[in-house]
Design a protein around this motif. Sequence first.
Motif, PDB file in Angstrom:
ATOM      1  N   HIS A  18       0.876  -1.158  -0.556  1.00 41.56           N
ATOM      2  CA  HIS A  18       0.371   0.119  -0.238  1.00 41.56           C
ATOM      3  C   HIS A  18       1.086   1.027   0.025  1.00 41.56           C
ATOM      4  O   HIS A  18       1.979   1.106  -0.063  1.00 41.56           O
ATOM      5  CB  HIS A  18      -0.334  -0.066   1.257  1.00 41.56           C
ATOM      6  CG  HIS A  18      -1.629  -1.325   1.671  1.00 41.56           C
ATOM      7  ND1 HIS A  18      -3.011  -0.815   0.223  1.00 41.56           N
ATOM      8  CD2 HIS A  18      -1.726  -2.494   2.650  1.00 41.56           C
ATOM      9  CE1 HIS A  18      -3.341  -2.537   0.836  1.00 41.56           C
ATOM     10  NE2 HIS A  18      -3.109  -2.690   1.376  1.00 41.56           N
ATOM     11  N   PHE A  77       1.772   4.941   4.560  1.00 41.82           N
ATOM     12  CA  PHE A  77       3.090   4.750   5.860  1.00 41.82           C
ATOM     13  C   PHE A  77       2.075   4.074   7.054  1.00 41.82           C
ATOM     14  O   PHE A  77       2.869   3.563   8.382  1.00 41.82           O
ATOM     15  CB  PHE A  77       3.507   6.215   6.125  1.00 41.82           C
ATOM     16  CG  PHE A  77       4.754   5.703   7.170  1.00 41.82           C
ATOM     17  CD1 PHE A  77       6.251   5.263   6.283  1.00 41.82           C
ATOM     18  CD2 PHE A  77       4.978   6.820   8.147  1.00 41.82           C
ATOM     19  CE1 PHE A  77       6.729   5.331   7.451  1.00 41.82           C
ATOM     20  CE2 PHE A  77       5.550   6.708   9.018  1.00 41.82           C
ATOM     21  CZ  PHE A  77       7.000   5.492   8.380  1.00 41.82           C
ATOM     22  N   PHE A 118       1.113   0.526   6.487  1.00 45.22           N
ATOM     23  CA  PHE A 118       2.500  -0.121   7.082  1.00 45.22           C
ATOM     24  C   PHE A 118       3.403   0.080   8.804  1.00 45.22           C
ATOM     25  O   PHE A 118       3.769  -1.191   9.214  1.00 45.22           O
ATOM     26  CB  PHE A 118       4.313   0.977   6.304  1.00 45.22           C
ATOM     27  CG  PHE A 118       5.384   0.554   6.264  1.00 45.22           C
ATOM     28  CD1 PHE A 118       5.365  -1.337   5.776  1.00 45.22           C
ATOM     29  CD2 PHE A 118       6.065   0.645   6.653  1.00 45.22           C
ATOM     30  CE1 PHE A 118       6.637  -1.761   5.634  1.00 45.22           C
ATOM     31  CE2 PHE A 118       7.046   0.693   6.592  1.00 45.22           C
ATOM     32  CZ  PHE A 118       7.421  -0.574   6.734  1.00 45.22           C
ATOM     33  N   LEU A 119       3.231   0.629   9.303  1.00 44.11           N
ATOM     34  CA  LEU A 119       3.316   0.935  10.704  1.00 44.11           C
ATOM     35  C   LEU A 119       2.458  -0.328  11.716  1.00 44.11           C
ATOM     36  O   LEU A 119       3.380  -0.463  11.962  1.00 44.11           O
ATOM     37  CB  LEU A 119       3.484   1.716  11.240  1.00 44.11           C
ATOM     38  CG  LEU A 119       4.738   3.657  11.000  1.00 44.11           C
ATOM     39  CD1 LEU A 119       4.328   4.452  11.650  1.00 44.11           C
ATOM     40  CD2 LEU A 119       5.853   2.249  10.840  1.00 44.11           C
ATOM     41  N   LEU A 157       3.057  11.754  12.485  1.00 46.70           N
ATOM     42  CA  LEU A 157       3.102  10.789  12.009  1.00 46.70           C
ATOM     43  C   LEU A 157       2.377  11.064  10.216  1.00 46.70           C
ATOM     44  O   LEU A 157       2.458  10.663   9.549  1.00 46.70           O
ATOM     45  CB  LEU A 157       2.784   9.601  12.603  1.00 46.70           C
ATOM     46  CG  LEU A 157       1.680   7.973  12.043  1.00 46.70           C
ATOM     47  CD1 LEU A 157       3.279   7.682  11.086  1.00 46.70           C
ATOM     48  CD2 LEU A 157       1.246   7.233  12.844  1.00 46.70           C
ATOM     49  N   THR A 181       4.802  12.576   7.895  1.00 48.31           N
ATOM     50  CA  THR A 181       5.364  11.553   7.217  1.00 48.31           C
ATOM     51  C   THR A 181       4.051  10.659   6.296  1.00 48.31           C
ATOM     52  O   THR A 181       5.190  10.012   5.031  1.00 48.31           O
ATOM     53  CB  THR A 181       5.459  10.405   8.186  1.00 48.31           C
ATOM     54  OG1 THR A 181       6.921  11.277   9.448  1.00 48.31           O
ATOM     55  CG2 THR A 181       6.457   9.905   7.801  1.00 48.31           C
ATOM     56  N   HIS A 238       4.861  10.101   2.348  1.00 49.53           N
ATOM     57  CA  HIS A 238       5.034   8.897   1.990  1.00 49.53           C
ATOM     58  C   HIS A 238       4.379   8.946   0.336  1.00 49.53           C
ATOM     59  O   HIS A 238       4.779   7.865  -0.030  1.00 49.53           O
ATOM     60  CB  HIS A 238       5.523   7.765   2.843  1.00 49.53           C
ATOM     61  CG  HIS A 238       4.871   6.437   2.957  1.00 49.53           C
ATOM     62  ND1 HIS A 238       6.353   6.671   2.971  1.00 49.53           N
ATOM     63  CD2 HIS A 238       4.657   5.783   2.728  1.00 49.53           C
ATOM     64  CE1 HIS A 238       6.668   4.791   3.116  1.00 49.53           C
ATOM     65  NE2 HIS A 238       5.437   4.394   2.312  1.00 49.53           N
ATOM     66  N   ILE A 272      12.255   4.386   0.002  1.00 52.02           N
ATOM     67  CA  ILE A 272      11.302   5.271   0.457  1.00 52.02           C
ATOM     68  C   ILE A 272      10.884   4.423   1.796  1.00 52.02           C
ATOM     69  O   ILE A 272      10.158   5.631   2.444  1.00 52.02           O
ATOM     70  CB  ILE A 272      10.266   5.821  -0.284  1.00 52.02           C
ATOM     71  CG1 ILE A 272      10.328   6.166  -1.584  1.00 52.02           C
ATOM     72  CG2 ILE A 272       9.182   6.245   0.513  1.00 52.02           C
ATOM     73  CD1 ILE A 272       9.423   6.674  -3.045  1.00 52.02           C
ATOM     74  N   ARG A 273      10.378   3.086   1.812  1.00 51.96           N
ATOM     75  CA  ARG A 273       9.600   2.773   2.968  1.00 51.96           C
ATOM     76  C   ARG A 273      10.877   3.187   4.606  1.00 51.96           C
ATOM     77  O   ARG A 273      10.779   3.182   5.226  1.00 51.96           O
ATOM     78  CB  ARG A 273       8.902   1.670   2.868  1.00 51.96           C
ATOM     79  CG  ARG A 273       7.675   1.675   3.181  1.00 51.96           C
ATOM     80  CD  ARG A 273       6.600   0.371   2.629  1.00 51.96           C
ATOM     81  NE  ARG A 273       5.942   0.328   2.364  1.00 51.96           N
ATOM     82  CZ  ARG A 273       5.971   0.060   0.287  1.00 51.96           C
ATOM     83  NH1 ARG A 273       6.551  -1.202   0.261  1.00 51.96           N
ATOM     84  NH2 ARG A 273       4.860  -0.478  -0.296  1.00 51.96           N
ATOM     85  N   ASP A 330      12.249   6.430   5.035  1.00 46.55           N
ATOM     86  CA  ASP A 330      10.849   7.069   5.688  1.00 46.55           C
ATOM     87  C   ASP A 330      10.609   6.050   7.588  1.00 46.55           C
ATOM     88  O   ASP A 330      10.486   7.681   8.496  1.00 46.55           O
ATOM     89  CB  ASP A 330       9.133   7.101   5.181  1.00 46.55           C
ATOM     90  CG  ASP A 330       9.341   7.833   3.901  1.00 46.55           C
ATOM     91  OD1 ASP A 330       9.566   9.088   4.137  1.00 46.55           O
ATOM     92  OD2 ASP A 330       8.519   8.014   3.330  1.00 46.55           O
ATOM     93  N   PHE A 383      11.575   8.344  10.227  1.00 48.12           N
ATOM     94  CA  PHE A 383      10.606   9.129  11.762  1.00 48.12           C
ATOM     95  C   PHE A 383       9.996   8.430  13.141  1.00 48.12           C
ATOM     96  O   PHE A 383       9.979   8.867  14.195  1.00 48.12           O
ATOM     97  CB  PHE A 383       9.041   7.543  11.097  1.00 48.12           C
ATOM     98  CG  PHE A 383       7.809   7.947  11.909  1.00 48.12           C
ATOM     99  CD1 PHE A 383       7.316   8.937  11.765  1.00 48.12           C
ATOM    100  CD2 PHE A 383       7.722   7.138  12.887  1.00 48.12           C
ATOM    101  CE1 PHE A 383       6.162   8.869  13.192  1.00 48.12           C
ATOM    102  CE2 PHE A 383       6.436   6.719  13.920  1.00 48.12           C
ATOM    103  CZ  PHE A 383       5.704   8.045  13.914  1.00 48.12           C
TER     104      PHE A 383
END
Lengths: 276, 228
Positions: free
Chosen positions: A11, A14, A17-18, A113, A116, A120, B79-80, B83, B87
């Motif tokens: 996806h 971000f 993803f977290l 967040l 980002t 992202h 990029i992940r 980032d 973060f």
Amino acid sequence: MKLPYLPDFDHSSFFDFLVRHHPSLVSGGEKSLSTGRAMSAGQMTSGAPLAVPHATTVLAVKYRDGVVIAGDRRATEGFQIADRRIEKVFKIDDWSAMAIAGAAGPCIEMAKLFQTELEHYEKLEGVPLSCEGKANKLGQMVKANLPLAFQGLIVMPLFAGYDVKRGEGRIFKYDLAGGRYEESDYHAIGSGGKDARNTMREHFRKNMAEADVLSLALMALYNAADDDVGTGGPDLVRGIYPTAKFVTAQGIIDVSDEKIRAVYDGLIATRRSREA
Amino acid sequence: MPLPYYVSPEQMMQDKAEYAKKGIAKGRSIIAMEYTDGVLLTADNPSSSLHKISEVYDNIAFAGAGKYSEFENLRKAGIRHADLKGFMYSREDVTGRSLANAYSQSLGTIFSQEIKPLEVEILVVQVGVNHHPNEIYRISFDGSIIDEKNFSVIGGKAEAVQSILKDKTSTEPAALGPALALCVSALEQTANLKLSPEGLEVAILDRNRVGRKFRRLSVADIGRLLSG
């Protein structure tokens, strides 16, 4: 086979993803969700203390070139002042800013967040999210924070974005469940939000000029600080003033301290002359 | 049960390398070159929407040659990675070196363990600020990583482009206009065709910008730089 840095994920978000791969880094991740479920039924249903995020006034007002978004600087811990200089208005990307009310830690984390998240998405997809898309994503993040909100760690954002396609500024407010509501003219949240809204209701006009809308926003904050203990007014001794940003087609423009001080000097002089 | 046939590891690696090299050489070249204010990335790319060059983080850019789907996956993973690191820690802790290492690890693992190696060659470029030098890393399909100075070429007829550039570049970086003109002429000579600004993908990492240093140059910008 495990590949370093090539996790099984496809996806552009971000935040998602977290939540999937690093849940400990995000409020609303698996760990906080489970603690949320462990809350007693009594706490879950006693909604009253949840209803109002405390100790802040932040507001957003539309004007000719976009939106002005402003907030006071006070952070409180019970009856103590925890911080006199805290920033509650954040630039998120070139066309959006958000202001926050609630528990400082999770609020600042959500702003970071969200910054980002938008960057992202822009890098992965090659185009930035639409204004509406950003507002919806923020709603999902607020919703994910709901279990923590039941424990008192409320995060309540106010989102101001410039919609490049429509060519106008837009304001979005939220509720704790992630509900997203667009405001047509102005809005204020926090413990002094009602006082600020009262001021804006009296003086708001459509398509105001930049100088007029800045005075209105700062006057609304001043009146809120006047009536609400949780909101800090201009601190003349230390030279701490509320912060404001313009959200326009040209980007996010910080209003300088000098400009804000000049507006407050005028406002205070007027009020003083009434007392004489 | 069929008998497992035996292929010597040497032969297998050789075959894989040949296969990957063939795939990469089919594409067109991309050049990264240092200029006075940062790093210039120039790609021979007729598509205006399918990019070969991309922003990764504040000071870092990515370029990929070879199979689009494969380097696109690597780009997203990069990029992940960046980032996530930015973060978790802070923006200044995201470095090109750690990203290049991560790519090298991934490509190396895939090359040695999968039947089909990735047909990609990638560049990780970081512009140096506060008097730090620029960093250019070229990472090959087998995970080998090379730290380059002044310029670097990947994809297509990389060696031919490289030999042209080697004769024409000095150790002192050129200004943006001349650097771009040099890159375009090297690409034209090896491709044997005239490249219009519409057929180029150009981006810069400009150390004078605040925050995110990456910027794509529009067709108009490219035309102006090349004619100027």
